[in-house]
Write an enzyme that holds these catalytic residues in place. Structure first.
Site, short mmCIF file in Angstrom:
data_model
loop_
_atom_site.label_atom_id
_atom_site.label_comp_id
_atom_site.label_asym_id
_atom_site.label_seq_id
_atom_site.Cartn_x
_atom_site.Cartn_y
_atom_site.Cartn_z
N TRP A 1 5.41 6.86 -5.13
CA TRP A 1 5.40 5.73 -6.06
C TRP A 1 5.52 6.27 -7.48
O TRP A 1 4.75 7.16 -7.87
CB TRP A 1 4.11 4.95 -5.86
CG TRP A 1 3.94 3.73 -6.70
CD1 TRP A 1 4.82 2.71 -6.87
CD2 TRP A 1 2.77 3.39 -7.47
NE1 TRP A 1 4.29 1.75 -7.70
CE2 TRP A 1 3.03 2.15 -8.08
CE3 TRP A 1 1.54 4.01 -7.69
CZ2 TRP A 1 2.11 1.52 -8.91
CZ3 TRP A 1 0.62 3.39 -8.51
CH2 TRP A 1 0.91 2.15 -9.11
N ASP B 1 -4.23 6.88 -1.60
CA ASP B 1 -3.72 5.65 -2.20
C ASP B 1 -3.53 4.66 -1.05
O ASP B 1 -2.64 4.82 -0.22
CB ASP B 1 -2.40 5.92 -2.92
CG ASP B 1 -1.89 4.69 -3.67
OD1 ASP B 1 -2.44 3.60 -3.48
OD2 ASP B 1 -0.92 4.83 -4.44
N ALA C 1 -2.79 1.09 -0.53
CA ALA C 1 -2.32 -0.16 -1.12
C ALA C 1 -1.86 -1.19 -0.10
O ALA C 1 -1.67 -2.35 -0.45
CB ALA C 1 -1.17 0.13 -2.09
N LYS D 1 -1.42 -6.70 -2.12
CA LYS D 1 -0.52 -7.01 -1.01
C LYS D 1 -1.22 -7.77 0.11
O LYS D 1 -0.80 -8.85 0.51
CB LYS D 1 0.10 -5.71 -0.46
CG LYS D 1 0.81 -4.86 -1.50
CD LYS D 1 1.96 -5.59 -2.16
CE LYS D 1 2.83 -4.68 -3.01
NZ LYS D 1 2.15 -4.08 -4.16
#
Length: 392
Positions: A127, A208, A210, A243
């Site tokens: 990312w 991470d 997400a 999300k």
């Protein structure tokens, strides 16, 4: 003073959004922006979120500040969601942050505070905000191989080769599931091998997280992370509710730290509180309270999980259908990996010139590295999209 500022490069995603918005073609397709879209192309407010918001509006009696660590009820509920019972609660410290991005930033600042010379590793590719934030903070950076363009899978041998020399001064960012931008995930055996490496080296894993729930399910997506947490003495995690709860604009994130013992956890709590204070003081409360209400109410939680599962299965179906359309259009299995990937994104491996041609000639908008948003695929136009991609 301000005249001394230098021009900053435009954010590629934001620039792509502007191009799409200015495009007058009615048949244009936005596969670039990373938000979930339903079959109508809308990004909906989830049913449980709507219900929790109504309850919050009716019952909330004050808008006074929460503590520096945010809503601790939210922190406890999220810790249970991401880690389950993998580690004792007294070894963890959680802080509410403005989105997953804010959580990553605070954890990087924590690393810099604790070990100024630490080296931060991230996957190649990753990312874009990972390298951007590390660079902005003036931290030492390194990359490890991750994606095999030839197979469309994880280059695990390359990854382990690059990480073989890590030690206690290294922090390694790993995507917990649904790797962005590739969609290629570590399997159970690879998570085990990576965990062994962290245990042996003393390096600090930084997860991470997400997209929990967008891959193979809430618990399945967390399995590798929980196995890692159960064995390492310390770990950092940034979790996002953008999300899986659809709370993009409400900026709901969690910075979670696993410490070696309760005393170190208490020390870490003071450090994160200080960082929150100097960066934004108190995180925004509305979205976090909504998440807390949902996770602590059995009926709302069940409805949230059901809708999340609908979203996950829809993306899986779109993946399989696009892979079939591409196989038919190319008469080859070149893009079969799309069906094997998980999460919101995959990367097709197209050269930048072809990505540009797709945008200019057919109105198909992908990110420059050919990353596309699976949820943005129009189910009734997959053959058309596949034909355009196959044309080259």
């Amino acid at each position: 003073m301000l005249k001394d500022l230098t021009p900053q490069p435009a954010d590629k995603i934001m620039a792509l959004m502007a191009l799409y918005k200015a495009d007058p073609r009615e048949d244009k397709v936005d596969l670039g922006v990373g938000v979930y879209k339903d079959p109508t192309g809308a990004t909906p407010v989830m049913r449980a979120v709507k219900a929790a918001e109504m309850r919050l509006v009716e019952t909330q009696a004050t808008k006074s500040y929460q503590g520096l660590l945010g809503d601790l009820g939210f922190v406890d509920a999220m810790r249970a969601l991401v880690l389950g019972d993998a580690v004792p609660a007294e070894r963890t410290v959680g802080a509410q942050c403005p989105g997953g991005t804010g959580a990553i930033r605070q954890l990087l600042e924590l690393v810099r505070m604790a070990r100024p010379g630490a080296r931060v590793w991230y996957s190649e590719p990753t990312w874009p905000n990972h390298p951007a934030m590390v660079k902005h903070l003036g931290m030492n950076a390194a990359t490890y191989r991750y994606f095999d363009d030839a197979t469309g899978g994880v280059d695990f041998d390359g990854m382990m080769e690059d990480l073989k020399g890590i030690g206690p001064d290294d922090v390694v960012i790993v995507h917990g599931c649904c790797h962005n931008p590739t969609g290629a995930n570590l399997d159970a055996a690879q998570w085990q091998a990576l965990t062994d490496l962290f245990v042996a080296s003393g390096a600090v894993p930084f997860i991470d997280f997400a997209y929990q729930g967008f891959g193979d399910g809430l618990d399945a997506d967390a399995a590798g992370v929980r196995g890692l947490a159960a064995r390492v003495p310390q770990m950092l995690m940034a979790a996002s509710c953008s999300k899986n709860f659809g709370l993009y604009r409400d900026r709901v994130g969690l910075a979670l730290v696993l410490a070696e013992d309760a005393a170190t956890a208490e020390l870490t709590k003071g450090a994160i509180s200080k960082l929150n204070r100097v960066n934004f003081s108190f995180p925004p409360d509305h979205g976090a309270k909504v998440v807390e209400i949902i996770l602590n109410d059995p009926d709302l939680r069940a409805d949230w999980q059901a809708e999340l599962e609908e979203m996950r299965l829809r993306m899986l179906d779109l993946r399989k259908s696009l892979a079939e359309a591409l196989r038919k259009a190319t008469n080859a299995d070149t893009f079969d990996f799309v069906a094997e990937h998980r999460g919101m994104f995959s990367r097709l491996g197209l050269p930048p010139e072809q990505v540009r041609k797709l945008r200019e000639e057919t109105g198909i908008y992908l990110v420059g590295d050919s990353r596309f948003n699976v949820a943005g695929l129009p189910a009734d136009r997959l053959d058309e999209l596949a034909a355009a991609i196959a044309k080259g």
